[in-house]
Every structure is written in C-alpha cells, then in structure tokens.
Design an enzyme around this catalytic site. Structure first.
Site, PDB file in Angstrom:
ATOM      1  N   CYS A   1       1.191  -5.080  -2.515  1.00  0.00           N
ATOM      2  CA  CYS A   1       0.360  -3.583  -2.860  1.00  0.00           C
ATOM      3  C   CYS A   1      -0.992  -4.126  -2.503  1.00  0.00           C
ATOM      4  CB  CYS A   1       0.149  -2.651  -3.979  1.00  0.00           C
ATOM      5  SG  CYS A   1      -0.471  -0.970  -3.473  1.00  0.00           S
TER       6      CYS A   1
ATOM      7  N   GLU B   1       5.272  -2.663   2.800  1.00  0.00           N
ATOM      8  CA  GLU B   1       4.079  -2.187   3.321  1.00  0.00           C
ATOM      9  C   GLU B   1       3.703  -2.405   4.638  1.00  0.00           C
ATOM     10  OE1 GLU B   1       0.538  -2.056   1.245  1.00  0.00           O
ATOM     11  OE2 GLU B   1       2.367  -1.446   0.164  1.00  0.00           O
TER      12      GLU B   1
END
Length: 232
Positions: free
Chosen positions: A135, A207
C-alpha cells in the site's frame, strides 16, 4: 539483493500495471470522474480503518517497546495525515469528507481487508509487514511517476494528492518498512519467507484491483441486479 529488493523485482509486472491504470493516469491528467472519486473515498476510508487495526494486531505480537512505538507511529500517520489526500478528492467532488464515511465495502475492498486480517491473525510480524507494505510502496511510486509524467503545478486539481504521496515522509515510511521486513526475513525460515512473498504479491494484485474497483464503481451483485453501496 535484499529480501524487499527481491519482492520489488518479482512484482514489477503488477507495479507497472498500477502505474498504467486508468484511474491513476486520470489523477495525473486531472480528469477522474466524480463518481469514481466518490467510490474510492468511501472504500478507502474503511480500508484505512482496517489498516490501523492490522497495525494494532501487530502491536499485540511485538516483543519490544521499540516495535510497539513503531507501529503506534504508523497508526498516528494513517489517522492524522492520510486525511489530506482524501480531502483533496472531496474538494473536487464537492462534498465533505464526513459525508463519504461509514459506507459498506465493495467486493474488492472487502476481500483486501480480509486478506490483511488473515495474515495479521494467523501470521508472523514478517507476514503482516509483507501484506501491508504494498500500500505505501505503490502509492509512493505512483506519486513519483505522476510527477515525472505530468509535472503538475499547484493549480492541478490533484496536486495535493500527488505531492503528498511523492513527499519524503512517505518515502521514509517505505524505507523503514523495508528495513524492518529485511531484518525479519534474515531470520525467517524458507516456509515463512514463501508466505511473506505470497502475502506481498497478493496485496500488490489487490492494490491494482482497488483502483479498478473505484474506476468501475464496483458493487455487489444480487438476484435483482447490482446492489447500491449504502451505509449499513
């Protein structure tokens, strides 16, 4: 080559796909739709809430105050600093941040959170860091890539978002997380390192999927059609 350098090399394919994603490129161009921005903020608010809870679980597995302090600092950063890029999006949408809080999760965000919680509950500190690292790492590199590609001025609608993720403190976050994960990998068994690599890659894939979820305004499917993302 360090363990995290291996991770980055092995997942170059996913990083490249993230940089090329239509939502990410739309941030660079300054033309993301209000619907996609709204969907993103609703989901990311809840995602970051879960991110902080995973840090909390990591604290429960720490053996030293130094490690506890580290994860506590990470919670503080998410809680008090990552509101700024969200507010930038909200300004472009024309709604307050508070109006986009408390909504149920779309499928991809729901899966991503459960993926992180799985490793937090059943895995080692190494697995937890491996699941969390993509992240901040992808966001930092997105910020860098968008500055290189578009060189946004302060008048750019997403200048605050881009500059936030390209700044030094986000880079420092990534560097320190990598250093900690490298140290854990040095003493980890081959089995644990395999789990760490699997956790990292799946988070990279999720993601990309999170950007796709926001861009397409993904919702849960029902017999009557697609359900609306509402507050529970």
């Amino acid at each position: 080559m360090t363990f995290t350098e291996e991770l980055r090399k092995e997942n170059e394919d996913i990083f490249s796909l993230i940089f090329e994603h239509q939502f990410v490129q739309g941030i660079g161009r300054g033309d993301v739709s209000k619907e996609a921005l709204t969907h993103y903020v609703k989901a990311d608010y809840e995602y970051l809430n879960a991110f902080m809870k995973v840090y909390g679980i990591a604290i429960s597995k720490c053996a030293s105050r130094e490690d506890i302090a580290y994860f506590n600092q990470r919670i503080d950063f998410v809680l008090n600093s990552e509101i700024h890029p969200h507010n930038n999006f909200c300004e472009q949408i024309g709604v307050s941040y508070e109006e986009l809080q408390g909504f149920s999760l779309p499928p991809t965000a729901d899966h991503y959170i459960k993926h992180m919680l799985y490793h937090a509950q059943s895995g080692t500190l190494g697995e937890i860091l491996a699941a969390l690292l993509p992240c901040p790492w992808t966001y930092f590199e997105i910020g860098e890539e968008l500055i290189k590609q578009y060189d946004p001025s302060p008048e750019h609608p997403f200048y605050q978002w881009i500059s936030f993720y390209a700044e030094r403190r986000v880079e420092d976050t990534v560097v320190v997380m990598c250093e900690r994960l490298d140290k854990l990998a040095e003493v980890a068994s081959q089995e644990e390192k395999t789990k760490m690599k699997e956790a990292f890659r799946k988070s990279c894939q999720l993601e990309w999927a999170f950007w796709e979820m926001a861009f397409t305004c993904e919702e849960w499917i029902t017999k009557k059609g697609v359900s609306v993302n509402e507050k529970p």
